[in-house]
Write an enzyme that holds these catalytic residues in place. Structure first.
Site, PDB file in Angstrom:
ATOM      1  N   VAL A 105       0.875  -1.060   0.088  1.00  0.00           N
ATOM      2  CA  VAL A 105       0.416  -0.039  -0.419  1.00  0.00           C
ATOM      3  C   VAL A 105       0.496   1.224   0.087  1.00  0.00           C
ATOM      4  O   VAL A 105       1.550   1.432   0.633  1.00  0.00           O
ATOM      5  CB  VAL A 105      -1.209   0.400   0.834  1.00  0.00           C
ATOM      6  CG1 VAL A 105      -1.883   1.059   1.487  1.00  0.00           C
ATOM      7  CG2 VAL A 105      -1.494  -1.454   1.664  1.00  0.00           C
ATOM      8  N   HIS A 122     -13.640 -16.772  35.449  1.00  0.00           N
ATOM      9  CA  HIS A 122     -13.369 -17.874  35.245  1.00  0.00           C
ATOM     10  C   HIS A 122     -14.591 -18.248  34.981  1.00  0.00           C
ATOM     11  O   HIS A 122     -16.406 -18.410  35.183  1.00  0.00           O
ATOM     12  CB  HIS A 122     -13.337 -18.593  36.267  1.00  0.00           C
ATOM     13  CG  HIS A 122     -13.027 -20.575  35.674  1.00  0.00           C
ATOM     14  ND1 HIS A 122     -12.020 -20.759  35.380  1.00  0.00           N
ATOM     15  CD2 HIS A 122     -13.755 -21.228  36.423  1.00  0.00           C
ATOM     16  CE1 HIS A 122     -11.920 -22.079  34.718  1.00  0.00           C
ATOM     17  NE2 HIS A 122     -13.458 -21.799  35.697  1.00  0.00           N
TER      18      HIS A 122
END
Ligand SMILES: Cc1cc2nc3c(=O)[nH]c(=O)nc-3n(C[C@H](O)[C@H](O)[C@H](O)COP(=O)(O)OP(=O)(O)OC[C@H]3O[C@@H](n4cnc5c(N)ncnc54)[C@H](O)[C@@H]3O)c2cc1C
Length: 222
Positions: free
Chosen positions: A29, A201
């Site tokens: 690019v 968790h």
């Protein structure tokens, strides 16, 4: 549908044919800065990009450049952030400017890849004595539950200060998980702060707290 492709490549050893099923081509690019009249008014460019400071000012202070034209990394979130910083500056609002050491870099492949800050090699090259923490996805309850056990979190810390220097994640949701490490790095968090921050968790982000502990030999699940 094409079943086979032959690609002819040239390198220092000459020309050769490579046969493959699929070709993925990544073109480079470049900034589109031609025909804007930059030379006529004396706006400085460097290696094909407009040269700017951390606030987007060019060498002519009242002229700003943001986004791909203002240089790498050429990413949408960088362009958007640079726009906000430049507007704040123009409006006279306080802003820290762009910190190029704290830009998340994400690859949306499978498994995902995400990084922020320094690599281990770059940290050592900058003179840091480093501590490295790694934690794989495999033992994580969440990784097992969603069937995404391939992955790892790697954290790089400065040994003396304990500060987070870089983070690298490969695995499911890596591009989401990198956000907390971006905040940690922006706030100059240490391994202890990351390790002592309670992570829910079962989540993949438990690997972050485990890797932080692992770096300084206090991991519970190493
Ligand atoms: C295929 C592809 C995939 C990408 N995927 C990602 C990704 O997943 N994540 C990510 O972060 N980044 C990605 N990028 C990069 C991202 O798109 C660019 O970094 C971002 O769009 C840059 O924003 P910008 O505003 O600087 O430029 P642009 O988005 O290119 O906007 C520039 C605008 O200026 C216009 N323009 C040009 N010349 C003139 C002129 N002379 N006068 C007036 N208007 C003009 C153009 O038409 C265009 O609308 C991707 C890029 C490509 C090409």
């Amino acid at each position: 549908m094409v079943k086979n492709v032959t690609v002819t490549v040239s390198d220092k050893d000459g020309q050769k044919d490579i046969k493959a099923e699929v070709v993925l081509m990544a073109v480079g690019v470049q900034a589109n800065i031609e025909n804007l009249g930059l030379e006529a008014i004396g706006v400085k460019t460097e290696r094909g990009f407009i040269a700017v400071n951390e606030f987007g000012n060019t060498n002519i202070e009242s002229i700003y450049a943001i986004g791909d034209v203002a240089g790498p990394p050429l990413l949408a979130h960088v362009a958007s952030h640079e726009g906000i910083v430049a507007i704040d500056r123009i409006a006279g609002k306080a802003n820290h400017g762009i910190d190029k050491t704290n830009i998340p870099s994400c690859t949306y492949c499978q498994p995902q890849v995400a990084s922020i800050g320094l690599t281990e090699e770059a940290a050592i090259a900058k003179g840091h004595k480093v501590k490295i923490g790694r934690f794989p996805f495999r033992p994580l309850g969440k990784a097992l539950a969603i069937g995404e056990t391939e992955g790892i979190v790697k954290l790089i810390f400065d040994e003396r200060k304990g500060e987070l220097l870089g983070a690298h994640i490969i695995g499911s949701e890596a591009t989401e998980m990198i956000a907390e490490l971006g905040i940690a790095k922006a706030l100059e968090a240490t391994w202890e702060e990351l390790h002592n921050t309670m992570h829910a968790h079962p989540t993949l982000s438990e690997a972050v707290t485990e890797a932080a502990g692992q770096a300084f030999d206090v991991a519970i699940h190493s």
